[in-house]
Design an enzyme around this catalytic site. Structure first.
Site, mmCIF file in Angstrom:
data_model
loop_
_atom_site.group_PDB
_atom_site.id
_atom_site.type_symbol
_atom_site.label_atom_id
_atom_site.label_comp_id
_atom_site.label_asym_id
_atom_site.label_seq_id
_atom_site.Cartn_x
_atom_site.Cartn_y
_atom_site.Cartn_z
ATOM 1 N N GLY A 9 0.832 -1.216 0.000
ATOM 2 C CA GLY A 9 0.000 0.000 0.000
ATOM 3 C C GLY A 9 0.855 1.251 0.000
ATOM 4 O O GLY A 9 0.641 2.174 0.784
ATOM 5 N N ALA A 10 1.814 1.283 -0.943
ATOM 6 C CA ALA A 10 2.788 2.391 -0.947
ATOM 7 C C ALA A 10 2.437 3.486 -1.949
ATOM 8 O O ALA A 10 3.222 4.410 -2.148
ATOM 9 C CB ALA A 10 4.183 1.845 -1.233
ATOM 10 N N SER A 11 1.262 3.404 -2.555
ATOM 11 C CA SER A 11 0.918 4.438 -3.553
ATOM 12 C C SER A 11 0.427 5.727 -2.906
ATOM 13 O O SER A 11 0.488 6.794 -3.510
ATOM 14 C CB SER A 11 -0.157 3.900 -4.513
ATOM 15 O OG SER A 11 -1.219 3.321 -3.788
ATOM 16 N N ARG A 12 -0.094 5.602 -1.664
ATOM 17 C CA ARG A 12 -0.663 6.795 -1.023
ATOM 18 C C ARG A 12 -0.367 6.780 0.478
ATOM 19 O O ARG A 12 0.063 5.768 1.030
ATOM 20 C CB ARG A 12 -2.185 6.839 -1.233
ATOM 21 C CG ARG A 12 -2.584 6.967 -2.694
ATOM 22 C CD ARG A 12 -4.081 7.066 -2.907
ATOM 23 N NE ARG A 12 -4.763 5.815 -2.684
ATOM 24 C CZ ARG A 12 -5.619 5.597 -1.682
ATOM 25 N NH1 ARG A 12 -5.906 6.564 -0.819
ATOM 26 N NH2 ARG A 12 -6.207 4.428 -1.526
ATOM 27 N N ASN A 83 1.428 -2.605 5.371
ATOM 28 C CA ASN A 83 0.740 -1.318 5.573
ATOM 29 C C ASN A 83 -0.597 -1.241 4.836
ATOM 30 O O ASN A 83 -1.496 -0.522 5.283
ATOM 31 C CB ASN A 83 1.668 -0.190 5.105
ATOM 32 C CG ASN A 83 0.936 1.115 4.929
ATOM 33 O OD1 ASN A 83 0.614 1.799 5.897
ATOM 34 N ND2 ASN A 83 0.622 1.471 3.679
ATOM 35 N N SER A 135 -3.763 -0.306 14.158
ATOM 36 C CA SER A 135 -4.424 0.968 14.450
ATOM 37 C C SER A 135 -4.726 1.008 15.946
ATOM 38 O O SER A 135 -4.931 -0.046 16.569
ATOM 39 C CB SER A 135 -5.744 1.048 13.683
ATOM 40 O OG SER A 135 -6.578 2.064 14.236
ATOM 41 N N TYR A 148 -13.519 -2.917 11.018
ATOM 42 C CA TYR A 148 -12.148 -2.389 10.930
ATOM 43 C C TYR A 148 -11.384 -2.666 12.224
ATOM 44 O O TYR A 148 -10.254 -3.174 12.197
ATOM 45 C CB TYR A 148 -12.199 -0.884 10.648
ATOM 46 C CG TYR A 148 -10.841 -0.216 10.550
ATOM 47 C CD1 TYR A 148 -10.036 -0.394 9.424
ATOM 48 C CD2 TYR A 148 -10.371 0.598 11.578
ATOM 49 C CE1 TYR A 148 -8.792 0.219 9.335
ATOM 50 C CE2 TYR A 148 -9.130 1.215 11.493
ATOM 51 C CZ TYR A 148 -8.345 1.029 10.369
ATOM 52 O OH TYR A 148 -7.112 1.640 10.287
ATOM 53 N N THR A 151 -10.364 -6.273 12.494
ATOM 54 C CA THR A 151 -9.210 -6.660 11.656
ATOM 55 C C THR A 151 -7.906 -6.172 12.283
ATOM 56 O O THR A 151 -6.889 -6.859 12.255
ATOM 57 C CB THR A 151 -9.297 -6.095 10.214
ATOM 58 O OG1 THR A 151 -9.252 -4.649 10.237
ATOM 59 C CG2 THR A 151 -10.547 -6.549 9.491
ATOM 60 N N ILE A 181 -4.188 9.936 11.565
ATOM 61 C CA ILE A 181 -3.105 10.419 10.701
ATOM 62 C C ILE A 181 -3.736 11.106 9.488
ATOM 63 O O ILE A 181 -4.737 10.628 8.946
ATOM 64 C CB ILE A 181 -2.207 9.243 10.235
ATOM 65 C CG1 ILE A 181 -1.709 8.396 11.429
ATOM 66 C CG2 ILE A 181 -1.034 9.756 9.397
ATOM 67 C CD1 ILE A 181 -0.815 9.094 12.420
#
Ligand code: NAP
Length: 240
Positions: A9-12, A83, A135, A148, A151, A181
């Site tokens: 998940g490194a695009s954003r 991530n 989280s 959420y 998980t 964040i």
């Protein structure tokens, strides 16, 4: 020798920040993404040494192919940052089973799929670091985010158990539990609720992706060699 990190998940958001920071700190970076083609291309334009790798982390076959691609380009993965994640804000009674399944597919199966591929390599090398992004809601639970929170709690249990199992093989497994964040994930929080969250935070601010990326960089480093199985809150004191 350069170490290799895979960041899912490194695009954003947090993952993107991790990719940039690890690249600036001399790592070979494999940046996983799924849908955000434009964003990943921008990242690679800025950091041409980064290897973009497209895969849905919930799909074991795609994850396996991703590891093969990274192996061909950089060799063995030394650090894995799990991530990639999705959120869902909904009343529990209105949560559909397929939404529940998708959340567990990405947030839990994704961590399982990537960690299993990485562990095979790391056990063979007798070293490696796995860093899971959970989280604070996985610790304390959030109303209207039951799926959420569940998980993210699973990822915490996973971290503790895997740290015990892989410790004798020289592998560290840790977990970061971010607070609020400033990323796309929180764009739909209305400004009144955001103000409330800020005022409930002792440091009176929300966090930046950089706060999480710096923690991950530390956990990946030799300075963290004696840290394993830990759940590290980075939340401005929201949860103490
Ligand atoms: P974000 O800005 O929404 O970015 C999510 C990233 O995950 C994107 O790069 C997305 O890729 C990727 N992704 C989603 N599903 C994927 C899949 N099936 N396969 C591969 N990649 C996938 O989220 P963020 O705020 O940076 O969150 C990152 C992590 O931190 C998540 O695990 C989240 O739960 C956790 N976290 C965030 C906060 C917060 O306040 N932001 C707080 C606590 C924990 P594409 O766009 O390319 O599909």
């Amino acid at each position: 020798m350069k170490k290799t990190v895979l960041i899912t998940g490194a695009s954003r958001g947090i993952g993107r920040e991790c990719a940039a920071l690890f690249c600036k700190n001399g790592y070979n970076v494999a940046a996983n993404y799924l849908n955000s083609e434009k964003e990943i291309n921008e990242l690679v334009r800025e950091y041409p040494d980064i290897l973009p790798v497209r895969a849905d982390v919930s799909d074991a076959e795609q994850v396996k192919s991703m590891f093969d691609k990274i192996s061909n380009q950089f060799g063995d993965v030394d650090v894995l940052i799990n991530n990639a994640g999705i959120a869902l804000e909904k009343l529990f009674t209105e949560t559909e089973k397929d939404e529940w399944d998708r959340l567990f597919g990405v947030n839990v199966d994704g961590v399982f799929n990537c960690s299993r591929e990485a562990a095979k390599i790391m056990i063979h090398n007798h070293k490696g670091k796995i860093i899971n992004i959970s989280s604070m809601w996985g610790v304390c639970g959030a109303s209207c985010e039951v799926a959420y929170s569940a998980t993210k709690a699973a990822v915490i249990g996973f971290t503790k158990a895997l740290a015990k199992e892989l410790g004798p093989s020289g592998i560290n497994v840790n977990c970061i539990t971010p607070g609020i964040i400033d990323t796309d994930m929180n764009r739909n929080i209305n400004s009144d609720i955001m103000q409330e969250l800020i005022s409930e935070t002792p440091l009176q601010t929300i966090g930046k992706s950089r706060d999480i990326a710096e923690t991950a960089l530390f956990l990946a480093s030799d300075s963290a060699d004696f840290i394993t199985g830990q759940i590290i809150g980075v939340n401005g004191g929201f949860l103490i």
